[in-house]
Design a protein around this motif. Structure first.
Motif, PDB file in Angstrom:
ATOM      1  N   SER A 283       0.840  -1.208   0.000  1.00  0.00           N
ATOM      2  CA  SER A 283       0.000   0.000   0.000  1.00  0.00           C
ATOM      3  C   SER A 283       0.870   1.253   0.000  1.00  0.00           C
ATOM      4  CB  SER A 283      -0.927   0.020   1.209  1.00  0.00           C
ATOM      5  OG  SER A 283      -0.235   0.494   2.350  1.00  0.00           O
ATOM      6  N   HIS A 284       0.194   2.403   0.010  1.00  0.00           N
ATOM      7  CA  HIS A 284       0.859   3.715  -0.004  1.00  0.00           C
ATOM      8  C   HIS A 284       1.562   4.040   1.313  1.00  0.00           C
ATOM      9  CE1 HIS A 284      -2.925   4.236   2.078  1.00  0.00           C
ATOM     10  NE2 HIS A 284      -2.422   5.309   2.634  1.00  0.00           N
TER      11      HIS A 284
ATOM     12  N   GLN B 124      -2.030  -2.870   8.025  1.00  0.00           N
ATOM     13  CA  GLN B 124      -1.271  -2.284   6.903  1.00  0.00           C
ATOM     14  C   GLN B 124      -0.276  -1.233   7.410  1.00  0.00           C
ATOM     15  OE1 GLN B 124      -4.858  -2.158   6.550  1.00  0.00           O
ATOM     16  NE2 GLN B 124      -5.332  -2.490   4.399  1.00  0.00           N
TER      17      GLN B 124
ATOM     18  N   SER C 292      -1.859   8.376   9.452  1.00  0.00           N
ATOM     19  CA  SER C 292      -2.776   9.143   8.599  1.00  0.00           C
ATOM     20  C   SER C 292      -3.161  10.443   9.307  1.00  0.00           C
ATOM     21  CB  SER C 292      -4.006   8.287   8.297  1.00  0.00           C
ATOM     22  OG  SER C 292      -4.835   8.926   7.360  1.00  0.00           O
TER      23      SER C 292
ATOM     24  N   VAL D  99     -11.101   7.013   1.584  1.00  0.00           N
ATOM     25  CA  VAL D  99     -10.616   7.730   2.766  1.00  0.00           C
ATOM     26  C   VAL D  99     -10.899   6.986   4.066  1.00  0.00           C
ATOM     27  CG1 VAL D  99     -10.578  10.088   1.855  1.00  0.00           C
ATOM     28  CG2 VAL D  99     -12.718   9.172   2.718  1.00  0.00           C
ATOM     29  N   GLY D 100      -9.807   6.773   4.820  1.00  0.00           N
ATOM     30  CA  GLY D 100      -9.915   6.291   6.197  1.00  0.00           C
ATOM     31  C   GLY D 100      -9.642   7.514   7.062  1.00  0.00           C
TER      32      GLY D 100
ATOM     33  N   GLY E 193      -7.663   9.855   5.426  1.00  0.00           N
ATOM     34  CA  GLY E 193      -7.533  10.823   4.335  1.00  0.00           C
ATOM     35  C   GLY E 193      -6.156  10.954   3.715  1.00  0.00           C
ATOM     36  N   SER E 194      -5.196  10.062   4.067  1.00  0.00           N
ATOM     37  CA  SER E 194      -3.826  10.328   3.614  1.00  0.00           C
ATOM     38  C   SER E 194      -3.549   9.938   2.167  1.00  0.00           C
ATOM     39  CB  SER E 194      -2.806   9.685   4.549  1.00  0.00           C
ATOM     40  OG  SER E 194      -2.734   8.294   4.377  1.00  0.00           O
ATOM     41  N   ASN E 195      -4.043   8.771   1.716  1.00  0.00           N
ATOM     42  CA  ASN E 195      -3.717   8.409   0.327  1.00  0.00           C
ATOM     43  C   ASN E 195      -4.474   9.314  -0.641  1.00  0.00           C
ATOM     44  OD1 ASN E 195      -5.773   6.674  -1.480  1.00  0.00           O
ATOM     45  ND2 ASN E 195      -6.205   6.161   0.648  1.00  0.00           N
TER      46      ASN E 195
ATOM     47  N   GLY F   8      -8.831  -0.503   7.154  1.00  0.00           N
ATOM     48  CA  GLY F   8      -8.128   0.771   7.011  1.00  0.00           C
ATOM     49  C   GLY F   8      -9.068   1.975   6.950  1.00  0.00           C
ATOM     50  N   LEU F   9     -10.355   1.725   6.842  1.00  0.00           N
ATOM     51  CA  LEU F   9     -11.300   2.847   6.770  1.00  0.00           C
ATOM     52  C   LEU F   9     -12.121   2.979   8.055  1.00  0.00           C
ATOM     53  CD1 LEU F   9     -12.621   2.441   3.087  1.00  0.00           C
ATOM     54  CD2 LEU F   9     -10.538   3.530   3.896  1.00  0.00           C
TER      55      LEU F   9
ATOM     56  N   ALA G 159      -7.348  -3.956  -2.634  1.00  0.00           N
ATOM     57  CA  ALA G 159      -7.660  -3.984  -1.208  1.00  0.00           C
ATOM     58  C   ALA G 159      -9.122  -3.591  -1.047  1.00  0.00           C
ATOM     59  CB  ALA G 159      -6.769  -2.982  -0.467  1.00  0.00           C
TER      60      ALA G 159
ATOM     61  N   GLU H 182     -10.333  -1.541   0.904  1.00  0.00           N
ATOM     62  CA  GLU H 182     -10.361  -0.071   1.012  1.00  0.00           C
ATOM     63  C   GLU H 182     -10.408   0.546  -0.386  1.00  0.00           C
ATOM     64  OE1 GLU H 182      -8.233  -2.044   2.535  1.00  0.00           O
ATOM     65  OE2 GLU H 182      -8.326  -1.638   4.698  1.00  0.00           O
ATOM     66  N   THR H 183      -9.470   0.098  -1.227  1.00  0.00           N
ATOM     67  CA  THR H 183      -9.363   0.623  -2.591  1.00  0.00           C
ATOM     68  C   THR H 183     -10.650   0.397  -3.382  1.00  0.00           C
ATOM     69  OG1 THR H 183      -7.049  -0.048  -2.440  1.00  0.00           O
ATOM     70  CG2 THR H 183      -7.845   0.600  -4.610  1.00  0.00           C
TER      71      THR H 183
ATOM     72  N   SER I 254      -4.864   2.480  -3.835  1.00  0.00           N
ATOM     73  CA  SER I 254      -4.091   2.565  -2.586  1.00  0.00           C
ATOM     74  C   SER I 254      -3.404   1.267  -2.180  1.00  0.00           C
ATOM     75  CB  SER I 254      -4.971   3.083  -1.454  1.00  0.00           C
ATOM     76  OG  SER I 254      -6.097   2.249  -1.266  1.00  0.00           O
ATOM     77  N   GLY I 255      -3.952   0.107  -2.586  1.00  0.00           N
ATOM     78  CA  GLY I 255      -3.271  -1.123  -2.192  1.00  0.00           C
ATOM     79  C   GLY I 255      -3.916  -2.370  -2.774  1.00  0.00           C
TER      80      GLY I 255
HETATM   81  C1  LIG Z   1      -4.720   2.413   5.382  1.00  0.00           C
HETATM   82  C2  LIG Z   1      -5.264   2.272   4.050  1.00  0.00           C
HETATM   83  C3  LIG Z   1      -6.240   3.153   3.561  1.00  0.00           C
HETATM   84  C4  LIG Z   1      -6.852   4.265   4.378  1.00  0.00           C
HETATM   85  O1  LIG Z   1      -6.002   5.192   4.938  1.00  0.00           O
HETATM   86  P1  LIG Z   1      -5.874   6.701   4.428  1.00  0.00           P
HETATM   87  O2  LIG Z   1      -5.051   7.369   5.432  1.00  0.00           O
HETATM   88  O3  LIG Z   1      -7.258   7.272   4.330  1.00  0.00           O
HETATM   89  O4  LIG Z   1      -5.224   6.634   3.109  1.00  0.00           O
HETATM   90  C5  LIG Z   1      -6.695   2.977   2.272  1.00  0.00           C
HETATM   91  N1  LIG Z   1      -6.239   1.970   1.488  1.00  0.00           N
HETATM   92  C6  LIG Z   1      -5.303   1.097   1.921  1.00  0.00           C
HETATM   93  C7  LIG Z   1      -4.858   0.005   1.018  1.00  0.00           C
HETATM   94  C8  LIG Z   1      -4.786   1.218   3.213  1.00  0.00           C
HETATM   95  O5  LIG Z   1      -3.858   0.362   3.639  1.00  0.00           O
END
Ligand SMILES: *Cc1c(COP(=O)(O)O)cnc(C)c1O
Length: 430
Positions: A107-108, A136, A226, A260-261, A263-265, A334-335, A379, A381-382, A410-411
């Motif tokens: 992931s990022h 993650q 994040s 967004v979890g 918000g970083s990616n 992650g969210l 993922a 999340e993605t 993101s992953g």
């Molecule tokens: C942790 C994670 C996220 C969510 O975190 P953000 O800080 O919002 O980016 C999203 N996608 C993946 C694959 C993650 O590991």
């Protein structure tokens, strides 16, 4: 043409800080009247990290040592054209995905883990503590510490510790200590265990434990994966590379999407483009995809709140479901966070970014489609972002519009197959 790559020399030399370019003021971080939260910050974060948090400089240099590790983990990451998805949807839209799944932990998150570990080491830290939900972030920080030469201790949400053994193994391979949270290591953890010996834990509780641990030893620093502005800053390598890649093929984005979890990616991918949007150089729609079961942007309140459950962090103005909100168990671990990065929250509040909530069943359906037509298993999340991209691409089809849609991928989901399993067996809950 299916992918746009960049050579190592195009790894960005500077991170982009949007703060001086914002058309409105970012609300200040503050603390409670009786609180010590702001005074705690220099005890848990490196000077370099805090300087970045306060910085009004538009460009912040990426240390040479950090760029070298970025190179080693595969940056610049490629930008792929989702031709398979376009054909499947029969849409005139052009869809691109930025491959943050290319890193060793999938992931990022390494983009900031490496920067934070480097800054802490430079400041004389010997160990970093942190929290992790699905694992993650914990695995990214464990690897970053190992590469930079720091010890690492991870408080892992207890249900995940029990249900996700493989990420725990990854952290242990990278020589990190992994502790199920709540634990008996901290005062706050013991308080939680007194209430319930089998407490499932939450991200907010694990953050409180990791901070308390760092506060008790001056050689131990704390790291957050994040939410905080410097974390989004470090992630801007994603957007800066994407910009260069799109320029190479003469494209500008009409729609940008990320999940967004904290918000970083999403922030890292879109902030460099938001500047162009504010300046009127591009006209782009920015959509942040979140789970309908943890809907901070679409159902939360925009107000000051703590980042953790115990109230050890300062107060930040953000969209929040309340710092004692414990999100339902969710495959996109992650969210599962009650709040949202103050920067993203402000831009949503100002109408520059749109928040959109999507349901878990739709998410896995779209993730499965993507896997079949593009080959990569996203993922969970993605897949939230993929659901939104599919909706947008179908909208383009209805209106016969040839928009350029960019998603931050993101992953990958190779360590999160339980959700897909439940989806395929029809036992997934919404
Ligand atoms: C942790 C994670 C996220 C969510 O975190 P953000 O800080 O919002 O980016 C999203 N996608 C993946 C694959 C993650 O590991």
């Amino acid at each position: 043409m299916y992918k746009v790559t960049l050579p190592s020399k195009d790894i960005p030399k500077k991170w982009y800080n949007i703060v001086p370019d914002l058309p409105m003021e970012l609300p200040m971080t503050t603390q409670t009247e009786e609180g010590q939260q702001l005074a705690n910050l220099p005890k848990i974060f490196s000077t370099g990290f805090l300087e970045q948090a306060m910085s009004q400089e538009r460009w912040i240099g990426i240390p040479k040592e950090v760029r070298e590790v970025y190179d080693k983990i595969g940056r610049p990451s490629p930008l792929f054209r989702a031709k398979g998805l376009e054909n499947y949807l029969d849409t005139p839209a052009k869809i691109f995905y930025k491959r943050e799944d290319f890193s060793p932990t999938g992931s990022h998150k390494l983009n900031t883990a490496i920067a934070q570990a480097y800054l802490a080491k430079k400041d004389g830290a010997e160990m970093l503590t942190t929290e992790t939900g699905a694992g993650q972030w914990g695995s990214a920080l464990a690897l970053a510490c190992s590469l930079v030469g720091l010890d690492c201790r991870v408080y892992m949400v207890r249900v995940s510790f029990q249900q996700k053994p493989y990420r725990k193994t990854i952290m242990q391979i990278y020589n990190s200590e992994v502790i199920p949270s709540p634990s008996d290591r901290t005062e706050f953890g013991r308080e939680m265990l007194k209430k319930d010996l089998n407490h499932p834990g939450s991200l907010g509780i694990a953050i409180s434990e990791a901070i308390e641990d760092a506060l008790n030893d001056e050689k131990v620093y704390y790291s957050l994966g994040s939410v905080l502005s410097p974390v989004l800053l470090h992630q801007t390598v994603i957007g800066l590379e994407t910009k260069k890649q799109l320029e190479k093929i003469d494209k500008t984005p009409d729609v940008m999407v990320g999940c967004v979890g904290g918000g970083s990616n999403f922030g890292g991918a879109v902030l460099p483009f938001i500047k162009d949007h504010i300046d009127g150089d591009i006209d782009c729609k920015f959509i942040a995809a979140e789970p309908s079961s943890c809907p901070s942007l679409t159902q939360g309140e925009y107000r000051y709140d703590f980042g953790d459950t115990a109230g050890l962090t300062p107060l930040d103005k953000m969209y929040t479901l309340g710092h004692d909100f414990i999100p339902p168990s969710l495959h996109a671990g992650g969210l599962r966070y009650h709040g949202m990065a103050p920067l993203i929250s402000l831009l949503v509040h100002e109408g520059i970014i749109e928040g959109r909530a999507v349901s878990q069943t739709d998410v896995f359906k779209c993730g499965t489609i993507f896997a079949n037509v593009e080959g990569v298993i996203p993922a969970p999340e993605t897949s939230h972002a993929i659901k939104v991209v599919i909706d947008e691409a179908l909208e383009c089809k209805r209106n016969n519009e040839e928009k350029t849609i960019v998603i931050n991928f993101s992953g990958h989901g190779l360590l999160d197959l339980q959700g897909y399993n439940d989806y395929l067996e029809g036992t997934l809950e919404d």
